[in-house]
Scaffold this motif. Structure first.
Motif, PDB file in Angstrom:
ATOM      1  N   PHE A 125       0.840  -1.206   0.000  1.00  6.08           N
ATOM      2  CA  PHE A 125       0.000   0.000   0.000  1.00  6.08           C
ATOM      3  C   PHE A 125       0.876   1.258   0.000  1.00  6.08           C
ATOM      4  O   PHE A 125       0.603   2.220  -0.729  1.00  6.08           O
ATOM      5  N   GLU A 126       1.943   1.229   0.807  1.00  7.35           N
ATOM      6  CA  GLU A 126       2.852   2.376   0.877  1.00  7.35           C
ATOM      7  C   GLU A 126       3.515   2.613  -0.479  1.00  7.35           C
ATOM      8  O   GLU A 126       3.643   3.751  -0.943  1.00  7.35           O
ATOM      9  N   THR A 130       3.144   5.846  -2.939  1.00  9.34           N
ATOM     10  CA  THR A 130       4.329   6.553  -3.433  1.00  9.34           C
ATOM     11  C   THR A 130       4.258   6.714  -4.942  1.00  9.34           C
ATOM     12  O   THR A 130       4.547   7.790  -5.488  1.00  9.34           O
ATOM     13  N   ASN A 131       3.856   5.642  -5.637  1.00 14.13           N
ATOM     14  CA  ASN A 131       3.724   5.699  -7.096  1.00 14.13           C
ATOM     15  C   ASN A 131       2.655   6.699  -7.525  1.00 14.13           C
ATOM     16  O   ASN A 131       2.825   7.433  -8.506  1.00 14.13           O
ATOM     17  N   ILE A 132       1.536   6.725  -6.792  1.00 19.47           N
ATOM     18  CA  ILE A 132       0.462   7.674  -7.101  1.00 19.47           C
ATOM     19  C   ILE A 132       0.964   9.107  -6.960  1.00 19.47           C
ATOM     20  O   ILE A 132       0.706   9.969  -7.811  1.00 19.47           O
ATOM     21  N   LEU A 134       4.083  10.112  -7.167  1.00 21.73           N
ATOM     22  CA  LEU A 134       5.051  10.376  -8.231  1.00 21.73           C
ATOM     23  C   LEU A 134       4.352  10.694  -9.546  1.00 21.73           C
ATOM     24  O   LEU A 134       4.777  11.581 -10.293  1.00 21.73           O
ATOM     25  N   LEU A 135       3.260   9.967  -9.820  1.00 19.51           N
ATOM     26  CA  LEU A 135       2.504  10.231 -11.040  1.00 19.51           C
ATOM     27  C   LEU A 135       1.872  11.620 -11.007  1.00 19.51           C
ATOM     28  O   LEU A 135       1.807  12.310 -12.027  1.00 19.51           O
ATOM     29  N   LYS A 136       1.396  12.032  -9.826  1.00 20.05           N
ATOM     30  CA  LYS A 136       0.827  13.372  -9.689  1.00 20.05           C
ATOM     31  C   LYS A 136       1.891  14.433  -9.941  1.00 20.05           C
ATOM     32  O   LYS A 136       1.641  15.436 -10.612  1.00 20.05           O
ATOM     33  N   GLN A 137       3.087  14.204  -9.395  1.00 21.00           N
ATOM     34  CA  GLN A 137       4.188  15.144  -9.611  1.00 21.00           C
ATOM     35  C   GLN A 137       4.599  15.177 -11.079  1.00 21.00           C
ATOM     36  O   GLN A 137       4.900  16.227 -11.637  1.00 21.00           O
ATOM     37  N   GLN A 138       4.604  13.982 -11.709  1.00 19.67           N
ATOM     38  CA  GLN A 138       4.939  13.914 -13.127  1.00 19.67           C
ATOM     39  C   GLN A 138       3.925  14.673 -13.965  1.00 19.67           C
ATOM     40  O   GLN A 138       4.290  15.396 -14.898  1.00 19.67           O
TER      41      GLN A 138
END
Length: 353
Positions: A125-126, A130-132, A134-138
């Motif tokens: 889940f963590e 983190t991936n979510i 990172l995708l938002k930042q991308q």
């Protein structure tokens, strides 16, 4: 795990809640335990837990119904739910996973198994969160790049046109125009990526000869830098029904790719053809041999020997073709590479050539 995770336990038997609490209290978790499913749902909406342990046989609402309520809530749907149950039949386990559970622990509980499975799901889940992020930042970064690129590109194009009008054609102007158009492809690819989920396609009839002719003219400066001739070869005339912006991304990215890899003083052929009632757009160039014709459509793929571009163009082409039932085939042999696009017959509007 440094973070103190919150675990919500829902079970109709108090002794089970006490036992699980005793198992987990030494793991530095914040435990919330209840026999009331409705109360648990309300509590989660006020303060979302990091993981839920959920019994199946609970009064009023069974565990499957509770899980469904969580999964239907936009703010709670990503919380991992581990089912805990005395039911050990295959049907119950399958249903638990179908409803959105991430794991299934049978009673009586094995202490170390419970701890290990919870730790595994919290780590997953963590990582997912983190991936979510990172995708938002991308996404934010891509939007920022697009915003910053648009104005300079427009200014360059406008001023070069003005200078060419005042001074006349110059070789340097052609080079600047070609470079500006190369940047515009990057801009258009990035714009497509951030808008594709929200974009509503507007399909219409496209006159292919007219459309392809306009793309040949657009690429003239880029091709001239390598002294490449772009030839439009019409074996058969037909129009197609498609979103124009999507078609432009397919054709532009394929021609751009052909120019990048074509030999100097060579020719690129854009062919319209019909073979046994199958309708094709083919783009062919002489140049580098492609060893792996499947990998070129993967996002961020780059030919190690060339290291050209962002590796997004052909991935976008594949995405658009898949969405429009366009079949792609790539042949690369004898120093010639061709990209062939077979149009779905339902989208073909035949001409009279």
């Amino acid at each position: 795990m440094d973070k103190k995770y919150t675990i919500l336990i829902i079970d109709d038997k108090v002794e089970n809640l006490q036992y699980l609490n005793n198992i987990l209290k030494d793991e530095n978790y914040l435990i919330k335990a209840t026999t009331d499913a409705q109360f648990a749902i309300k509590s989660a909406k006020l303060s979302a837990p990091d993981l839920i342990l959920l019994d199946i046989k609970i009064p009023h609402l069974n565990g499957f119904e509770v899980c469904r309520i969580f999964k239907d809530d936009e703010k709670l749907k990503d919380i991992p739910i581990i089912f805990i149950s005395a039911l050990d039949d295959v049907q119950s386990k399958v249903k638990a996973f179908e409803e959105g559970g991430v794991d299934y622990i049978t009673k009586p509980f094995e202490k170390e198994e419970v701890k290990a499975r919870i730790k595994t799901q919290l780590n997953l889940f963590e990582s997912k969160q983190t991936n979510i992020n990172l995708l938002k930042q991308q996404d934010f970064f891509l939007k920022k790049i697009i915003h910053e690129m648009n104005t300079p590109l427009s200014i360059i194009s406008l001023n070069i046109d003005n200078l060419e009008t005042q001074i006349g054609p110059k070789e340097q102007f052609e080079a600047i125009k070609a470079s500006s158009k190369s940047l515009s492809f990057i801009y258009n690819d990035l714009y497509y990526l951030i808008k594709k989920e929200k974009k509503i396609e507007e399909k219409k009839e496209i006159e292919l000869i007219k459309f392809l002719s306009s793309r040949v003219m657009f690429f003239d400066e880029m091709a001239n830098i390598k002294n490449i001739d772009i030839n439009l070869d019409i074996h058969a005339e037909f129009n197609i029904f498609i979103d124009e912006n999507s078609l432009q991304r397919v054709i532009d990215n394929t021609i751009s790719n052909a120019i990048k890899y074509a030999e100097i003083n060579s020719q690129i052929d854009i062919i319209l053809d019909i073979n046994k009632d199958e309708h094709f757009i083919i783009i062919k160039n002489s140049g580098s041999y492609i060893q792996d014709t499947d990998s070129i459509f993967k996002a961020y793929y780059q030919d190690k020997s060339k290291n050209i571009g962002l590796g997004l163009g052909l991935n976008i082409v594949k995405d658009i073709c898949d969405n429009n039932n366009i079949e792609i085939s790539v042949k690369s042999e004898n120093n010639t590479t061709s990209f062939s696009y077979k149009i779905d017959i339902k989208d073909v509007i035949k001409g009279n050539l």
